[in-house]
Write a protein that holds these residues in place. Sequence first.
Motif, mmCIF file in Angstrom:
data_model
loop_
_atom_site.group_PDB
_atom_site.id
_atom_site.type_symbol
_atom_site.label_atom_id
_atom_site.label_comp_id
_atom_site.label_asym_id
_atom_site.label_seq_id
_atom_site.Cartn_x
_atom_site.Cartn_y
_atom_site.Cartn_z
ATOM 1 N N ALA A 190 7.991 -3.050 -2.205
ATOM 2 C CA ALA A 190 7.908 -2.265 -0.970
ATOM 3 C C ALA A 190 7.625 -0.806 -1.311
ATOM 4 C CB ALA A 190 9.212 -2.400 -0.180
ATOM 5 N N THR A 191 8.223 -0.341 -2.402
ATOM 6 C CA THR A 191 7.987 1.040 -2.831
ATOM 7 C C THR A 191 6.494 1.257 -3.086
ATOM 8 O OG1 THR A 191 10.172 1.024 -3.841
ATOM 9 C CG2 THR A 191 8.676 2.783 -4.527
ATOM 10 N N GLU A 192 5.847 0.270 -3.704
ATOM 11 C CA GLU A 192 4.412 0.402 -3.949
ATOM 12 C C GLU A 192 3.646 0.468 -2.620
ATOM 13 O OE1 GLU A 192 2.164 -2.847 -5.635
ATOM 14 O OE2 GLU A 192 0.821 -1.471 -6.662
ATOM 15 N N GLU A 220 16.614 -1.110 8.639
ATOM 16 C CA GLU A 220 17.078 -0.123 7.654
ATOM 17 C C GLU A 220 18.250 -0.727 6.878
ATOM 18 O OE1 GLU A 220 17.589 2.204 5.179
ATOM 19 O OE2 GLU A 220 16.144 3.334 6.396
ATOM 20 N N THR A 221 17.943 -1.180 5.676
ATOM 21 C CA THR A 221 18.900 -1.915 4.854
ATOM 22 C C THR A 221 20.106 -1.060 4.452
ATOM 23 O OG1 THR A 221 16.867 -2.846 3.942
ATOM 24 C CG2 THR A 221 18.929 -3.565 2.925
ATOM 25 N N SER A 222 19.921 0.251 4.398
ATOM 26 C CA SER A 222 21.009 1.111 3.906
ATOM 27 C C SER A 222 22.174 1.202 4.888
ATOM 28 C CB SER A 222 20.472 2.508 3.590
ATOM 29 O OG SER A 222 20.094 3.170 4.780
ATOM 30 N N GLN A 251 12.757 -9.968 -2.466
ATOM 31 C CA GLN A 251 14.095 -10.243 -3.011
ATOM 32 C C GLN A 251 15.200 -10.086 -1.968
ATOM 33 O OE1 GLN A 251 12.362 -7.536 -3.584
ATOM 34 N NE2 GLN A 251 13.591 -5.713 -3.898
ATOM 35 N N LYS A 252 14.821 -9.922 -0.707
ATOM 36 C CA LYS A 252 15.852 -9.786 0.331
ATOM 37 C C LYS A 252 15.806 -10.998 1.250
ATOM 38 C CE LYS A 252 15.982 -4.989 -0.717
ATOM 39 N NZ LYS A 252 15.726 -3.604 -0.382
ATOM 40 N N CYS A 253 15.216 -10.821 2.439
ATOM 41 C CA CYS A 253 15.310 -11.903 3.424
ATOM 42 C C CYS A 253 14.510 -13.148 3.030
ATOM 43 C CB CYS A 253 14.851 -11.354 4.760
ATOM 44 S SG CYS A 253 15.651 -12.115 6.159
HETATM 45 C C1 PLP Z 1 14.886 -2.690 -0.689
HETATM 46 C C2 PLP Z 1 14.054 -1.908 0.245
HETATM 47 C C3 PLP Z 1 12.944 -1.160 -0.192
HETATM 48 C C4 PLP Z 1 12.559 -1.070 -1.633
HETATM 49 O O1 PLP Z 1 12.180 -2.315 -2.133
HETATM 50 P P1 PLP Z 1 11.608 -2.427 -3.619
HETATM 51 O O2 PLP Z 1 11.269 -3.858 -3.760
HETATM 52 O O3 PLP Z 1 12.706 -1.977 -4.541
HETATM 53 O O4 PLP Z 1 10.436 -1.516 -3.715
HETATM 54 C C5 PLP Z 1 12.207 -0.484 0.754
HETATM 55 N N1 PLP Z 1 12.524 -0.518 2.057
HETATM 56 C C6 PLP Z 1 13.587 -1.218 2.498
HETATM 57 C C7 PLP Z 1 13.898 -1.221 3.963
HETATM 58 C C8 PLP Z 1 14.379 -1.937 1.616
HETATM 59 O O5 PLP Z 1 15.428 -2.636 2.071
#
Ligand code: PLP
Length: 371
Positions: free
Chosen positions: A84-86, A153-155, A203-205
């Motif tokens: 996602a960063t890319e 927003e995962t944070s 690697q999340k959902c």
């Molecule tokens: C985890 C996350 C990212 C970063 O993901 P990477 O795979 O580490 O680049 C960016 N945006 C959100 C909303 C995220 O949860």
Amino acid sequence: MARRPKLKKKQPINAQQKTISFYPGPSKIYDRIPKYVIDGYRKRIFSVNHRSPEFQDLYQKTSAIFKKRLNVPDDYSLFFASSATECWEIIAQSLIKKGSYHFYNGAFGKKWFQQTTALGCRSKSLEFDINSEIPVSEAEIGQEDFICVTQNETSNGTQVSSRKIEELKSLFPEKFIAADATSSMAGVRMPWNSADFWYASVQKCFGLPSGMAVIVASNRLIEYALQNDDSVHYNRFSSIVENGRKWQTTHTPNILDIYLLYRSLQDAPKIKNTEDKLLKRKSRIEAAIKAIDSLDFLVENQNTRSHTVLTVKAENEVIETVNEKAREKGLIFGNGYGEWKSNTFRLANFPALRDSEIDKLINFFDTLSFN
Ligand SMILES: *Cc1c(COP(=O)(O)O)cnc(C)c1O
């Protein structure tokens, strides 16, 4: 001939895992992953050249099942990136010409804005409260050609409702909208038509090993990129599209993850069914938390509370105790993030978690005592 690896017959592979991760990323991967990996190994798919017909076939089939399961409209296409960063960089380097306008209320949205600014884009931002919907009417969007929203927003466990993204689209029909759906795509339905560049790392959902991101882009943006993206980065969006049209990629991609995506989507239900299941789980978790006096949800507004990442707030010591007690039961909770590091924990409500694992979580809260 290479010898085929043998799985121990007596014990299912997941029985060796003594803990259940509720971390919202990297998160629990599907229990079927080992089987897929062995199948892929036996089919030699991980060793194919990324310009070969075998790879093109895999990409095409992955795109078809992705669009079918996640209900992606015909005029959108699937591409791959590394993270996602890319994607933040691809958007900034290839696509933003006049400027970008970022709505954010947490760490990932803020980093996206900062990274875009650092790359030289004229970016503006509007920070909003976790209990308010994005303040569309307050935004002074002028010449900017991109509007950027962090859909989930995962944070902090907030989400931007589909209704709000649709509102943005109808107010600014000529702008492009980019949406970070890293911790919600494949869990809940997306209002695909209301944005042009959707992305998520897997690697999340998606419940897959880290190291890949998916991009879902509209034809309108694709045509625009082919005309206007003259950047020279190896992963410029126009090159991703040109390669993608041949079912190829700009560089050797994460074929393992693409194969796992293909297999896991084949076995997945329709997104509507997954969403219904996650919403039911969310209500159960909410009820269990509500029954405990010292725990609260960080996000009070039901319209902005995420369906897939639940953030629970308490006194710092209570958070520590709960994390500790959970760990004793083999349940790993996600730490708080950024400004909410010490006074929250986060729980993934992702499809790779089994019903029985959610039951254990609920049981943990039902029997939690602070004595
Ligand atoms: C985890 C996350 C990212 C970063 O993901 P990477 O795979 O580490 O680049 C960016 N945006 C959100 C909303 C995220 O949860």
